[in-house]
Design a protein around this motif. Sequence first.
Motif, PDB file in Angstrom:
ATOM      1  N   GLN A 115       0.832  -1.203   0.000  1.00 48.12           N
ATOM      2  CA  GLN A 115       0.000   0.000   0.000  1.00 48.12           C
ATOM      3  C   GLN A 115       0.870   1.258   0.000  1.00 48.12           C
ATOM      4  OE1 GLN A 115      -2.245   1.586   3.499  1.00 48.12           O
ATOM      5  NE2 GLN A 115      -4.045   0.887   2.368  1.00 48.12           N
ATOM      6  N   ASP A 116       1.958   1.239   0.772  1.00 43.16           N
ATOM      7  CA  ASP A 116       2.879   2.377   0.794  1.00 43.16           C
ATOM      8  C   ASP A 116       3.434   2.667  -0.595  1.00 43.16           C
ATOM      9  OD1 ASP A 116       2.475   2.479   3.500  1.00 43.16           O
ATOM     10  OD2 ASP A 116       4.478   1.775   4.057  1.00 43.16           O
ATOM     11  N   ALA A 117       3.816   1.615  -1.323  1.00 43.37           N
ATOM     12  CA  ALA A 117       4.385   1.790  -2.660  1.00 43.37           C
ATOM     13  C   ALA A 117       3.383   2.438  -3.606  1.00 43.37           C
ATOM     14  CB  ALA A 117       4.840   0.437  -3.211  1.00 43.37           C
ATOM     15  N   ALA A 118       2.116   2.041  -3.485  1.00 39.85           N
ATOM     16  CA  ALA A 118       1.078   2.622  -4.341  1.00 39.85           C
ATOM     17  C   ALA A 118       0.828   4.081  -3.992  1.00 39.85           C
ATOM     18  CB  ALA A 118      -0.207   1.812  -4.206  1.00 39.85           C
ATOM     19  N   ILE A 119       0.911   4.415  -2.717  1.00 39.86           N
ATOM     20  CA  ILE A 119       0.694   5.798  -2.292  1.00 39.86           C
ATOM     21  C   ILE A 119       1.863   6.686  -2.706  1.00 39.86           C
ATOM     22  CG2 ILE A 119       0.527   7.276  -0.247  1.00 39.86           C
ATOM     23  CD1 ILE A 119      -1.083   4.986   1.059  1.00 39.86           C
ATOM     24  N   ILE A 120       3.085   6.170  -2.566  1.00 40.92           N
ATOM     25  CA  ILE A 120       4.265   6.948  -2.944  1.00 40.92           C
ATOM     26  C   ILE A 120       4.266   7.270  -4.432  1.00 40.92           C
ATOM     27  CG2 ILE A 120       6.792   6.740  -3.208  1.00 40.92           C
ATOM     28  CD1 ILE A 120       6.777   5.333  -0.463  1.00 40.92           C
ATOM     29  N   ALA A 121       3.632   6.416  -5.243  1.00 38.45           N
ATOM     30  CA  ALA A 121       3.578   6.650  -6.694  1.00 38.45           C
ATOM     31  C   ALA A 121       2.522   7.671  -7.088  1.00 38.45           C
ATOM     32  CB  ALA A 121       3.292   5.332  -7.413  1.00 38.45           C
ATOM     33  N   ALA A 122       1.674   8.100  -6.161  1.00 35.76           N
ATOM     34  CA  ALA A 122       0.479   8.872  -6.500  1.00 35.76           C
ATOM     35  C   ALA A 122       0.698  10.379  -6.541  1.00 35.76           C
ATOM     36  CB  ALA A 122      -0.630   8.556  -5.503  1.00 35.76           C
ATOM     37  N   ASP A 123      -0.077  11.014  -7.412  1.00 35.22           N
ATOM     38  CA  ASP A 123      -0.223  12.470  -7.409  1.00 35.22           C
ATOM     39  C   ASP A 123      -1.456  12.875  -6.599  1.00 35.22           C
ATOM     40  OD1 ASP A 123       1.927  12.989  -9.350  1.00 35.22           O
ATOM     41  OD2 ASP A 123       0.583  12.008 -10.776  1.00 35.22           O
ATOM     42  N   LEU A 124      -2.404  11.945  -6.483  1.00 39.46           N
ATOM     43  CA  LEU A 124      -3.654  12.199  -5.775  1.00 39.46           C
ATOM     44  C   LEU A 124      -4.119  10.905  -5.131  1.00 39.46           C
ATOM     45  CD1 LEU A 124      -6.220  13.969  -5.166  1.00 39.46           C
ATOM     46  CD2 LEU A 124      -7.121  13.148  -7.362  1.00 39.46           C
ATOM     47  N   LEU A 125      -4.614  10.997  -3.902  1.00 39.33           N
ATOM     48  CA  LEU A 125      -5.181   9.849  -3.212  1.00 39.33           C
ATOM     49  C   LEU A 125      -6.692  10.010  -3.127  1.00 39.33           C
ATOM     50  CD1 LEU A 125      -2.690   9.583  -0.198  1.00 39.33           C
ATOM     51  CD2 LEU A 125      -2.543   8.436  -2.418  1.00 39.33           C
ATOM     52  N   VAL A 126      -7.402   8.924  -3.422  1.00 36.33           N
ATOM     53  CA  VAL A 126      -8.857   8.905  -3.302  1.00 36.33           C
ATOM     54  C   VAL A 126      -9.218   7.794  -2.323  1.00 36.33           C
ATOM     55  CG1 VAL A 126     -11.041   8.479  -4.505  1.00 36.33           C
ATOM     56  CG2 VAL A 126      -9.241   9.824  -5.615  1.00 36.33           C
ATOM     57  N   SER A 127      -9.996   8.140  -1.305  1.00 40.36           N
ATOM     58  CA  SER A 127     -10.332   7.169  -0.274  1.00 40.36           C
ATOM     59  C   SER A 127     -11.847   7.025  -0.156  1.00 40.36           C
ATOM     60  CB  SER A 127      -9.749   7.604   1.081  1.00 40.36           C
ATOM     61  OG  SER A 127      -9.998   6.631   2.068  1.00 40.36           O
ATOM     62  N   PRO A 128     -12.416   5.897  -0.605  1.00 39.26           N
ATOM     63  CA  PRO A 128     -13.851   5.680  -0.418  1.00 39.26           C
ATOM     64  C   PRO A 128     -14.181   5.492   1.067  1.00 39.26           C
ATOM     65  CG  PRO A 128     -12.936   4.216  -2.103  1.00 39.26           C
ATOM     66  CD  PRO A 128     -11.791   4.798  -1.355  1.00 39.26           C
ATOM     67  N   ILE A 129     -15.321   6.028   1.481  1.00 43.01           N
ATOM     68  CA  ILE A 129     -15.768   5.926   2.867  1.00 43.01           C
ATOM     69  C   ILE A 129     -17.242   5.577   2.848  1.00 43.01           C
ATOM     70  CG2 ILE A 129     -15.796   7.041   5.130  1.00 43.01           C
ATOM     71  CD1 ILE A 129     -14.164   9.345   3.711  1.00 43.01           C
ATOM     72  N   THR A 130     -17.617   4.489   3.463  1.00 41.92           N
ATOM     73  CA  THR A 130     -19.041   4.167   3.567  1.00 41.92           C
ATOM     74  C   THR A 130     -19.635   4.924   4.756  1.00 41.92           C
ATOM     75  OG1 THR A 130     -18.459   2.191   4.845  1.00 41.92           O
ATOM     76  CG2 THR A 130     -18.859   1.904   2.478  1.00 41.92           C
ATOM     77  N   GLU A 138       6.783  13.727  -1.591  1.00 42.52           N
ATOM     78  CA  GLU A 138       5.861  14.767  -1.158  1.00 42.52           C
ATOM     79  C   GLU A 138       4.478  14.154  -1.009  1.00 42.52           C
ATOM     80  OE1 GLU A 138       5.894  18.170  -3.641  1.00 42.52           O
ATOM     81  OE2 GLU A 138       8.073  18.448  -3.537  1.00 42.52           O
ATOM     82  N   ARG A 139       3.909  14.270   0.165  1.00 41.71           N
ATOM     83  CA  ARG A 139       2.628  13.642   0.451  1.00 41.71           C
ATOM     84  C   ARG A 139       1.537  14.231  -0.442  1.00 41.71           C
ATOM     85  NH1 ARG A 139       1.924  14.152   6.254  1.00 41.71           N
ATOM     86  NH2 ARG A 139       1.249  16.259   5.806  1.00 41.71           N
ATOM     87  N   PRO A 140       0.860  13.403  -1.222  1.00 40.73           N
ATOM     88  CA  PRO A 140      -0.188  13.923  -2.109  1.00 40.73           C
ATOM     89  C   PRO A 140      -1.448  14.268  -1.331  1.00 40.73           C
ATOM     90  CG  PRO A 140      -0.060  11.541  -2.286  1.00 40.73           C
ATOM     91  CD  PRO A 140       1.057  11.955  -1.383  1.00 40.73           C
ATOM     92  N   PRO A 141      -2.267  15.166  -1.868  1.00 44.08           N
ATOM     93  CA  PRO A 141      -3.544  15.462  -1.210  1.00 44.08           C
ATOM     94  C   PRO A 141      -4.467  14.259  -1.258  1.00 44.08           C
ATOM     95  CG  PRO A 141      -3.429  16.504  -3.367  1.00 44.08           C
ATOM     96  CD  PRO A 141      -2.067  15.952  -3.087  1.00 44.08           C
ATOM     97  N   LEU A 142      -5.395  14.189  -0.305  1.00 46.35           N
ATOM     98  CA  LEU A 142      -6.328  13.075  -0.213  1.00 46.35           C
ATOM     99  C   LEU A 142      -7.761  13.595  -0.286  1.00 46.35           C
ATOM    100  CD1 LEU A 142      -6.186   9.975   2.038  1.00 46.35           C
ATOM    101  CD2 LEU A 142      -8.278  11.324   1.983  1.00 46.35           C
ATOM    102  N   ILE A 143      -8.561  12.957  -1.134  1.00 48.74           N
ATOM    103  CA  ILE A 143      -9.976  13.290  -1.247  1.00 48.74           C
ATOM    104  C   ILE A 143     -10.799  12.078  -0.834  1.00 48.74           C
ATOM    105  CG2 ILE A 143     -11.842  14.013  -2.784  1.00 48.74           C
ATOM    106  CD1 ILE A 143      -9.777  15.407  -4.509  1.00 48.74           C
TER     107      ILE A 143
END
Length: 273
Positions: free
Chosen positions: A132-147, A176-181
């Motif tokens: 999961q860390d590797a996928a986040i480090i590769a990101a420009d943007l994080l999207v997190s679904p929330i029920t 650089e930590r990407p923004p999370l939506i």
Amino acid sequence: MTTITVCATKGGVGKTTVTANLGGYLADHGAKVLIIDADVQPTLSSYYGLNGPPASHGLTHLIQSASTEEAISHTGISGLDLIYSDDPEGELQHWIARTPDGRFRIRRALESIQNDYDFILIDTQGAVGGLQDAAIIAADLLVSPITPEMLSAREFLRGTVQMLERLGDLQYLGFERPPLIGVLNRMDKTRDAKDIASQIRELAAAHPELEIRIAETAIPATVAYRKAASIQMPVHRIETSRSGPTLSALETMQRLIKNLGIEITLPTREDKA
């Protein structure tokens, strides 16, 4: 090229559904899209049918070789490619932990194809770890679904915030930590769901330093999403209109794309035809 990682530290919140449908929508609107299944449960890998035989390699090759060569399969959705998951025993978690640059391997691999795709979407497992860390480090943007459930809301605050704080320690390595939506998913019409959604927005607003915001558009709890998965189609193709206050799948995807700050300036495939 924009890389979007769909992540959450809680399982069962709809990461794969969000990844698949965002990818399908973007591809149908002219973008060249690659989806990567970085989950040990390879649901995304079979979400869409393939156009031709699968690639010789998948996620394991992508990470261990830091290369996409011979790892990209073509789905039946025009413009949408796939790197499938081939790590059912979860061995990559251990490999990444033993490898000094393991968590940067996806990022390095994607640098070589940055001119080949407009968007890369990475689906992740619902557990904290090196993959999961590797996928986040590769990101420009994080999207997190929330029920809209209290347990999901609490886990979003606890798990997701802790995850971002932990990865913030990698800044000295150039990360650089990407923004999370956050995206409210499976939103029903009950008062309880609305109250919990309000609490989730308040929780996100309480941590401005982490750049967390909640998308205005919520994905409704409708059968269209299950039906789309069963027939291996993007949901916006099968529900283009809907009566009543609930948004159709097409309207939901249109608004969600705008909420994520994604601008689609390419012609649709219908326009190209």
